[in-house]
Design an enzyme around this catalytic site. Structure first.
Site, mmCIF file in Angstrom:
data_model
loop_
_atom_site.group_PDB
_atom_site.id
_atom_site.type_symbol
_atom_site.label_atom_id
_atom_site.label_comp_id
_atom_site.label_asym_id
_atom_site.label_seq_id
_atom_site.Cartn_x
_atom_site.Cartn_y
_atom_site.Cartn_z
ATOM 1 N N LYS A 211 12.832 48.735 -7.313
ATOM 2 C CA LYS A 211 13.238 47.617 -6.449
ATOM 3 C C LYS A 211 14.667 47.831 -5.987
ATOM 4 C CE LYS A 211 10.707 44.498 -9.423
ATOM 5 N NZ LYS A 211 10.873 43.508 -10.490
ATOM 6 N N ASP B 255 7.809 31.743 -17.140
ATOM 7 C CA ASP B 255 8.981 32.506 -17.587
ATOM 8 C C ASP B 255 9.504 32.004 -18.931
ATOM 9 O OD1 ASP B 255 10.309 33.189 -14.244
ATOM 10 O OD2 ASP B 255 8.858 34.279 -15.498
ATOM 11 N N TYR C 145 13.982 41.727 -1.498
ATOM 12 C CA TYR C 145 13.482 42.831 -2.321
ATOM 13 C C TYR C 145 12.845 43.883 -1.421
ATOM 14 C CZ TYR C 145 13.216 39.358 -6.122
ATOM 15 O OH TYR C 145 13.478 38.396 -7.052
ATOM 16 N N HIS D 288 11.187 39.965 -15.152
ATOM 17 C CA HIS D 288 9.862 40.470 -14.795
ATOM 18 C C HIS D 288 9.823 41.999 -14.707
ATOM 19 C CE1 HIS D 288 9.190 36.400 -12.570
ATOM 20 N NE2 HIS D 288 9.121 36.279 -13.882
ATOM 21 N N GLN E 213 6.594 47.452 0.580
ATOM 22 C CA GLN E 213 6.580 45.990 0.634
ATOM 23 C C GLN E 213 8.001 45.454 0.500
ATOM 24 O OE1 GLN E 213 3.656 44.397 -2.218
ATOM 25 N NE2 GLN E 213 2.135 44.405 -0.576
ATOM 26 N N HIS F 126 13.704 42.816 -14.716
ATOM 27 C CA HIS F 126 14.672 42.286 -13.747
ATOM 28 C C HIS F 126 14.581 40.778 -13.690
ATOM 29 C CE1 HIS F 126 15.667 41.093 -9.470
ATOM 30 N NE2 HIS F 126 16.827 41.475 -9.966
#
Ligand SMILES: Cc1cn([C@H]2C[C@H](O)[C@@H](COP(=O)(O)OP(=O)(O)O[C@H]3O[C@H](C)C(=O)[C@H](O)[C@H]3O)O2)c(=O)[nH]c1=O
Length: 176
Positions: free
Chosen positions: A72, A168, A132, A62, A46, A119
């Site tokens: 990632k 967040d 990403y 996250h 992805q 991250h």
């Protein structure tokens, strides 16, 4: 590409090697062989992009809870970010350590982030887009996070926070 170990176990900064000519440049941004030669993940099923309108926006910190951790490969397409990772693997020799890097459309740097890291980033310009490449299919229910100003870590952010998602601001205190 030139791979630079950054002192957090398993994380790398990938430097572009641009082929310049009178038109501009051409640069390879990923290669299975080169990543495999460095023992890095080569499967990224992805790819995603986030776009942030305002300078000073913070996204993160996250991570995906086990067993849905993600590798990632992050780069900035336009604008610039202060990109931060925190090693949250209790068994890691660099547990709780963090590093920050300026990634920008201009410098073309990429950050390779292993599983087990939180991250996040702060945008340094308006209209910043971040790309990403992600090693796992997204599992919404496995999303977890750490507040950007969590006292357990010594993360410094370059700008005043101008925008941040409510979620967040609401992550629980970090517990190893
Ligand atoms: C991460 C992700 C999100 N989504 C959906 C979930 C939400 O409906 C929407 C926005 O997600 P989120 O608010 O998590 O987006 P960011 O705040 O930019 O978070 C990302 O930025 C931080 C810095 C990261 O490292 C993660 O990759 C990622 O969590 O996209 C997907 O459909 N697939 C995905 O892989």
């Amino acid at each position: 590409m030139r791979f630079e170990a950054i002192g957090l176990d398993g994380a790398w900064l990938v430097h572009p090697e641009r082929m310049q000519d009178s038109r501009g440049y051409f640069v390879r941004t990923f290669c299975v062989n080169e990543f495999r030669e460095h023992g890095l993940e080569t499967g990224f099923p992805q790819h995603s992009v986030s776009s942030s309108s305002n300078k000073g926006t913070v996204r993160g910190m996250h991570f995906q809870r086990d067993p849905h951790g993600e590798v990632k490969l992050v780069r900035c397409l336009t604008g610039a970010i202060w990109d931060v990772i925190i090693d949250i693997r209790p068994e890691s020799p660099t547990f709780r350590q963090s590093r920050g890097f300026e990634l920008s459309g201009e410098n073309g740097l990429q950050l390779y982030i292993p599983k087990g890291f939180a991250h996040g980033f702060q945008t340094l310009h308006d209209d910043t887009r971040v790309n990403y490449m992600i090693s796992e299919f997204h599992v919404p229910g496995a999303a977890d996070g750490i507040r950007y100003n969590e006292p357990a870590f010594d993360v410094k952010w370059p700008l005043r926070v101008t925008m941040i998602a409510e979620k967040d601001l609401s992550w629980p205190d970090f517990k190893a």
